[in-house]
Scaffold this motif. Structure first.
Motif, PDB file in Angstrom:
ATOM      1  N   LEU A 101       4.143   8.533   4.590  1.00 53.06           N
ATOM      2  CA  LEU A 101       2.351   8.721   5.327  1.00 53.06           C
ATOM      3  C   LEU A 101       2.031   9.888   5.910  1.00 53.06           C
ATOM      4  CD1 LEU A 101       1.330   5.360   6.390  1.00 53.06           C
ATOM      5  CD2 LEU A 101       0.435   6.333   3.720  1.00 53.06           C
ATOM      6  N   ALA A 102       2.832   9.806   6.883  1.00 58.90           N
ATOM      7  CA  ALA A 102       3.144  10.889   7.947  1.00 58.90           C
ATOM      8  C   ALA A 102       3.257  12.272   7.162  1.00 58.90           C
ATOM      9  CB  ALA A 102       4.500  11.412   8.723  1.00 58.90           C
ATOM     10  N   GLN A 103       3.963  12.878   5.523  1.00 59.52           N
ATOM     11  CA  GLN A 103       4.119  14.110   4.733  1.00 59.52           C
ATOM     12  C   GLN A 103       2.531  14.307   3.665  1.00 59.52           C
ATOM     13  OE1 GLN A 103       7.489  13.924   2.157  1.00 59.52           O
ATOM     14  NE2 GLN A 103       7.222  16.033   2.123  1.00 59.52           N
ATOM     15  N   HIS A 104       2.617  13.264   3.506  1.00 59.81           N
ATOM     16  CA  HIS A 104       1.474  13.117   2.537  1.00 59.81           C
ATOM     17  C   HIS A 104       0.105  12.615   2.653  1.00 59.81           C
ATOM     18  CE1 HIS A 104       3.807  14.234  -0.861  1.00 59.81           C
ATOM     19  NE2 HIS A 104       4.197  12.812  -0.064  1.00 59.81           N
ATOM     20  N   SER A 157      11.976   0.527  -2.159  1.00 61.25           N
ATOM     21  CA  SER A 157      11.328   1.814  -2.686  1.00 61.25           C
ATOM     22  C   SER A 157      10.533   2.451  -2.200  1.00 61.25           C
ATOM     23  CB  SER A 157      11.166   1.677  -4.085  1.00 61.25           C
ATOM     24  OG  SER A 157      12.311   1.323  -4.843  1.00 61.25           O
ATOM     25  N   CYS A 158       9.290   1.419  -1.785  1.00 63.57           N
ATOM     26  CA  CYS A 158       8.174   1.953  -1.128  1.00 63.57           C
ATOM     27  C   CYS A 158       8.782   2.214   0.446  1.00 63.57           C
ATOM     28  CB  CYS A 158       7.637   0.176  -0.582  1.00 63.57           C
ATOM     29  SG  CYS A 158       6.301   0.707  -2.495  1.00 63.57           S
ATOM     30  N   ALA A 159       9.679   1.432   1.253  1.00 65.26           N
ATOM     31  CA  ALA A 159      10.136   1.672   2.484  1.00 65.26           C
ATOM     32  C   ALA A 159      10.775   3.186   2.309  1.00 65.26           C
ATOM     33  CB  ALA A 159      11.118   1.240   3.228  1.00 65.26           C
ATOM     34  N   GLY A 163       6.584   5.650  -1.772  1.00 62.93           N
ATOM     35  CA  GLY A 163       5.336   6.330  -2.562  1.00 62.93           C
ATOM     36  C   GLY A 163       4.038   4.537  -2.170  1.00 62.93           C
ATOM     37  N   PHE A 164       3.190   3.973  -2.447  1.00 64.35           N
ATOM     38  CA  PHE A 164       2.370   3.007  -2.534  1.00 64.35           C
ATOM     39  C   PHE A 164       2.914   1.671  -3.224  1.00 64.35           C
ATOM     40  CE2 PHE A 164      -0.285   6.793  -1.145  1.00 64.35           C
ATOM     41  CZ  PHE A 164      -0.476   5.981   0.042  1.00 64.35           C
ATOM     42  N   LEU A 183       0.682  -0.907   6.830  1.00 64.96           N
ATOM     43  CA  LEU A 183      -0.045  -1.324   5.778  1.00 64.96           C
ATOM     44  C   LEU A 183      -1.113  -0.558   6.569  1.00 64.96           C
ATOM     45  CD1 LEU A 183      -0.244  -5.031   7.089  1.00 64.96           C
ATOM     46  CD2 LEU A 183       1.686  -3.968   4.944  1.00 64.96           C
ATOM     47  N   VAL A 184      -2.399   0.012   4.845  1.00 65.89           N
ATOM     48  CA  VAL A 184      -3.741   1.119   4.779  1.00 65.89           C
ATOM     49  C   VAL A 184      -3.881   0.370   4.067  1.00 65.89           C
ATOM     50  CG1 VAL A 184      -1.636   2.956   4.908  1.00 65.89           C
ATOM     51  CG2 VAL A 184      -1.805   1.631   2.745  1.00 65.89           C
TER      52      VAL A 184
END
Length: 225
Positions: A101-104, A157-159, A163-164, A183-184
């Motif tokens: 999230l910080a990158q994208h 893999s998400c961690a 991706g999401f 969470l988003v």
């Protein structure tokens, strides 16, 4: 025949006083491991004459065909031959790693997921992710860059920043608490899913089954995950 009937009647009366005998239970794998199994252990410690066989599956189990007495299910009941009593609710959430999230960037609306890489935790999962925007249902087709047939590696893999992913809340909350996932789109989550104890629609249930149903209702009273 009369002696056998008398013996059966005495056995039923004895079980009515103290639940006894074999009880076969099913539940989803991870939810069963995290929540149902500990509740079963406490139930058996209370009722020492009950034996339990626990079967954990990530599929819809036919209780009648597979000889199962009681199931724990995270979905609405569609089989009219069964009875469902709601224990609580579980949210369907979307998560990604803080580094990703910080990158994208953090999505502000479900449409922001269009084209974003996603991780699929089940090959047979629905093709679209559903959200609620006010009173409307929104569907988004994820870009499944990585697919698994099991949830655990999908969550990992998400961690790891792939991706999401969409999961039930209980499946990822330990990772959220550890800061590995975030969470988003919480304002757009679909309605929570019911968690129910289900059993055959029979007029007379064995005392052990009735006792277990009441125990689970007590254990999970007010469950909100």
């Amino acid at each position: 025949v009369l002696l056998a009937a008398d013996a059966a009647d005495l056995a039923l009366k004895a079980e009515a006083r103290e639940p006894a005998g074999q009880l076969t239970i099913t539940a989803p794998v991870l939810f069963g491991h995290m929540y149902v199994a500990p509740a079963i252990v406490r139930f058996m410690q209370r009722h020492e004459k009950v034996r339990c066989s626990v079967r954990l599956y990530d599929r819809t189990v036919n209780l009648l065909e597979e000889g199962i007495d009681v199931g724990i299910r995270i979905s609405p009941l569609e089989d009219s031959s069964l009875v469902a009593q709601t224990l609580g609710t579980i949210r369907r959430v979307v998560a990604a790693s803080p580094a990703y999230l910080a990158q994208h960037g953090t999505p502000r609306h479900p449409r922001d997921l269009a084209g974003a890489p996603c991780v699929r935790g089940r090959i047979d999962a629905p093709a679209q992710w559903l959200f609620r925007d006010g009173g409307k249902t929104i569907s988004v087709t994820p870009n499944n860059r990585l697919e698994f047939n099991h949830l655990a590696p999908a969550i990992e893999s998400c961690a790891a920043g792939m991706g999401f992913g969409t999961f039930f809340s209980y499946q990822v909350m330990p990772h959220v608490a550890q800061g590995r996932l975030k969470l988003v789109l919480e304002d757009f989550e679909p309605p929570p899913r019911p968690v129910s104890v289900i059993y055959p629609n029979a007029r007379l249930l064995p005392a052990r089954t009735r006792a277990f149903i009441e125990w689970m209702k007590m254990e999970f009273s007010g469950l909100r995950l």
